[in-house]
Design an enzyme around this catalytic site. Structure first.
Site, mmCIF file in Angstrom:
data_model
loop_
_atom_site.group_PDB
_atom_site.id
_atom_site.type_symbol
_atom_site.label_atom_id
_atom_site.label_comp_id
_atom_site.label_asym_id
_atom_site.label_seq_id
_atom_site.Cartn_x
_atom_site.Cartn_y
_atom_site.Cartn_z
ATOM 1 N N ASP A 1 0.876 -1.227 0.164
ATOM 2 C CA ASP A 1 0.009 -0.057 -0.027
ATOM 3 C C ASP A 1 0.753 1.314 -0.137
ATOM 4 O OD1 ASP A 1 -2.129 -1.531 -0.056
ATOM 5 O OD2 ASP A 1 -3.210 -0.562 1.829
ATOM 6 N N CYS B 1 1.204 -8.225 4.747
ATOM 7 C CA CYS B 1 0.568 -6.791 4.511
ATOM 8 C C CYS B 1 -0.753 -6.674 4.395
ATOM 9 C CB CYS B 1 1.485 -6.115 3.579
ATOM 10 S SG CYS B 1 3.159 -5.913 4.225
ATOM 11 N N ASP B 2 -1.261 -5.324 3.853
ATOM 12 C CA ASP B 2 -2.564 -5.154 4.190
ATOM 13 C C ASP B 2 -3.943 -5.962 3.837
ATOM 14 O OD1 ASP B 2 -1.143 -2.867 5.138
ATOM 15 O OD2 ASP B 2 -2.361 -1.492 4.227
ATOM 16 N N LYS B 3 -3.754 -6.505 2.611
ATOM 17 C CA LYS B 3 -5.212 -7.092 1.980
ATOM 18 C C LYS B 3 -4.906 -8.495 1.718
ATOM 19 C CE LYS B 3 -6.494 -2.942 1.534
ATOM 20 N NZ LYS B 3 -4.962 -2.319 2.005
ATOM 21 N N CYS C 1 4.945 -2.335 8.283
ATOM 22 C CA CYS C 1 5.439 -0.956 8.943
ATOM 23 C C CYS C 1 4.811 -1.000 10.185
ATOM 24 C CB CYS C 1 4.730 0.162 7.871
ATOM 25 S SG CYS C 1 5.291 0.066 6.383
ATOM 26 N N GLU D 1 -7.023 4.502 -0.532
ATOM 27 C CA GLU D 1 -6.455 5.324 0.966
ATOM 28 C C GLU D 1 -6.293 6.536 0.551
ATOM 29 O OE1 GLU D 1 -5.181 1.323 3.543
ATOM 30 O OE2 GLU D 1 -3.533 2.606 2.702
ATOM 31 N N SER E 1 -5.184 4.792 5.227
ATOM 32 C CA SER E 1 -4.200 4.099 5.904
ATOM 33 C C SER E 1 -4.218 4.165 7.426
ATOM 34 C CB SER E 1 -2.960 4.544 5.236
ATOM 35 O OG SER E 1 -1.890 4.075 5.984
#
Length: 556
Positions: free
Chosen positions: A78, A119-121, A191, A442, A468
């Site tokens: 992202d 990570c995110d998704k 992160c 985002e 985010s």
């Protein structure tokens, strides 16, 4: 065993011949086939160590008597996708990940899965797949990044984006910006703040699908490798006991996840992902329950960007289980639920002590008596919108100001960096929702620009897009219905007064119902921004943010 359909009997001789071509032995084909779903790639910092995690998982599976079979899952970074067309392709990968994992597991008769996201998704995407497939599954993530250090102070990616805003405002030199660029992301891993990836990895523990430390053990620690081996061994126990995702991810388990979400102050993206995962598990998770849980669940952590502590410190303080143990002191969790450990929630968290009362506040002394996320409603968002309350400064919890209206993210960023947004304004970014974007981008760039230019305590931002987990301030997203379907956010005009009251869970534009009806009668749908490819198909099928931006079933 499901793998009998590809490994056992005379009819399966052709199948076995193909396993032979892969180098599998008869002994391996006689064991359960365990899919190892690895998101390893060479463009996401949180995934560059997943080859080592996968190797450790495979060893654990083999040690416990299974045959590991690895296949990939895609992932978008992202941060790299932020602020350009690439961000349209972030949320949409959640469904690609779920669908492709379903395809691989079903096509090859796999008996169980170990999912390795970071990570995110791909964390929620793989949780969706696990719920949908309902074969024994366990998760082990790649772990969080260590915090960066600048001039002796810890920092993270959110500081980097805000540094760009400060630089644009003339508050930071080229040399200072270059120092941030070199130092904010010092290791591999997701992160280092309580952003979306770490939020979802922590909630994977809370919901019962990951072992202790899944969300918090840093990526570069050898302890993470040991955790991966234990996950590989544990999946064989889950297979033997036939403990499946839908046995674990029950309605009460989602309530536990929401309670931990409120205590940790997780990313607002969790309010998209938890309903989507619940949907796949056959559980209806109405966001109205979020405020009910928030009202009785104290916020115990102020991790970056809400504060100056990081995931590595949460890990040292006892991690997610220590937070859950604090919540359990006031009976805020369902403790009799089975988890991927083979034990109950109560058994898992027993004796897990909070060792740092600055990182995890004792429940008797919280940052706030209410949770870190709030769901707001009003004539701008009849269905709902979401804000990370724990990352909003006190003076912005109640705010009233004129609307500054933009129909895309880029125009808003130009106005912010051009000095056209002033104290008191409410920036409105619309036509960036799941359909309108398409892809529900985002808005870290505009929120970071606002913060970096010194307006974080005086300017609010609302959008039918999303934020985010690195965003902070009065950043209100997921406005539903979105502008692309004629939601009231499409009817706001420049200068309208917007009233935000986060403690009261309300958001309204100070315009009469009659005037809004007149504007609605004149409103016309926009021409789709993208008419071909995956995004066009996604836009045709996706639902609103308040439902988790799930895809419509064919029968609907």
């Amino acid at each position: 065993m499901r793998s009998d359909s590809v490994c056992k009997g005379a009819q399966q001789a052709p199948h076995r011949s193909l396993f032979n071509a892969l180098g599998y032995t008869k002994e391996e084909m006689d064991r359960p086939l365990v899919g190892i779903v690895s998101s390893y790639n060479e463009i996401v910092p949180g995934h560059m160590n997943l080859d080592k995690i996968a190797d450790a998982v495979k060893m654990g599976v083999a040690m416990a008597g299974g045959t590991p079979v690895m296949f990939p899952a895609i992932a978008v970074c992202d941060g790299i996708a932020m602020g350009h067309v690439g961000m349209k392709y972030s949320l949409v990968t959640r469904d690609l990940i779920a669908d492709s994992t379903e395809c691989m597991a079903m096509a090859h008769g796999l008996d169980a899965l170990v999912c390795i996201p970071n990570c995110d998704k791909n964390v929620p995407g793989l949780l969706m797949a696990a719920a949908r497939l309902n074969i024994p599954t366990i998760f082990v993530s790649g772990g969080p990044m260590l915090a960066g250090k600048i001039k002796g102070c810890k920092t993270s990616l959110s500081s980097m984006f805000e540094a760009v805003g400060a630089h644009a405002a003339g508050k930071m030199t080229d040399a200072d910006l270059a120092e941030y660029e070199e130092k904010v992301c010092p290791t591999c891993g997701s992160c280092s703040g309580m952003y979306t990836a770490n939020s979802m990895n922590c909630l994977t523990e809370a919901i019962g699908m990951g072992l202790k430390g899944n969300g918090t053990i840093p990526a570069v620690y050898s302890e993470r490798i040991r955790l991966a081996k234990h996950a590989g061994m544990k999946i064989m126990e889950l297979l033997e006991k036939n403990i499946r995702p839908r046995d674990i991810m029950t309605e009460k388990a989602f309530y536990n996840a929401l309670a931990v979400d409120m205590a940790l102050g997780c990313s607002t993206n969790s309010m998209l992902h938890l309903p989507a995962i619940a949907h796949e598990a056959g559980v209806e998770l109405n966001l109205d329950i979020a405020n009910e849980i928030s009202a009785k669940t104290p916020n115990l952590c102020h991790l970056a960007p809400a504060g100056h502590t990081y995931i590595e410190e949460l890990n040292e303080a006892g991690g997610v289980y220590a937070v859950m143990n604090e919540l359990n002191k006031k009976n805020l969790l369902y403790t009799d639920l089975i988890t991927c450990t083979g034990k109950t929630v109560g058994e898992n968290i027993e004796g897990c002590v909070n060792t740092n009362h600055e990182v995890i506040r004792p429940i008797e002394n919280p940052y706030s008596e209410v949770g870190g996320i709030a769901v707001l409603k009003g004539n701008i968002a009849p269905d709902s919108c979401v804000v990370k309350r724990s990352a909003v400064v006190e003076e912005m919890l109640v705010h009233e100001g004129p609307a500054r209206v933009f129909d895309c993210e880029e125009d808003a960023i130009d106005a912010i960096k051009g000095g056209k947004i002033v104290s008191g304004d409410v920036v409105v970014i619309r036509y960036e929702g799941p359909k309108g974007g398409p892809g529900m981008r985002e808005m870290l760039n505009p929120t970071s620009a606002i913060a970096g230019m010194g307006l974080g305590s005086s300017v609010a931002l609302i959008t039918d897009g999303r934020f985010s987990g690195a965003s902070r301030g009065a950043s209100i997203g997921h406005v539903s219905p979105e502008a692309a379907v004629g939601g009231p956010i499409a009817l706001i005009e420049e200068g309208d007064i917007i009233k935000i009251n986060i403690p009261a869970n309300t958001i309204n534009v100070d315009v009469s119902d009659e005037v809004l009806k007149e504007r609605a009668a004149k409103w016309q749908p926009r021409e789709p921004k993208i008419k071909t490819g995956y995004l066009a198909r996604y836009a045709a099928q996706v639902t609103s943010g308040n439902t988790g931006a799930i895809l419509k079933s064919p029968e609907k």
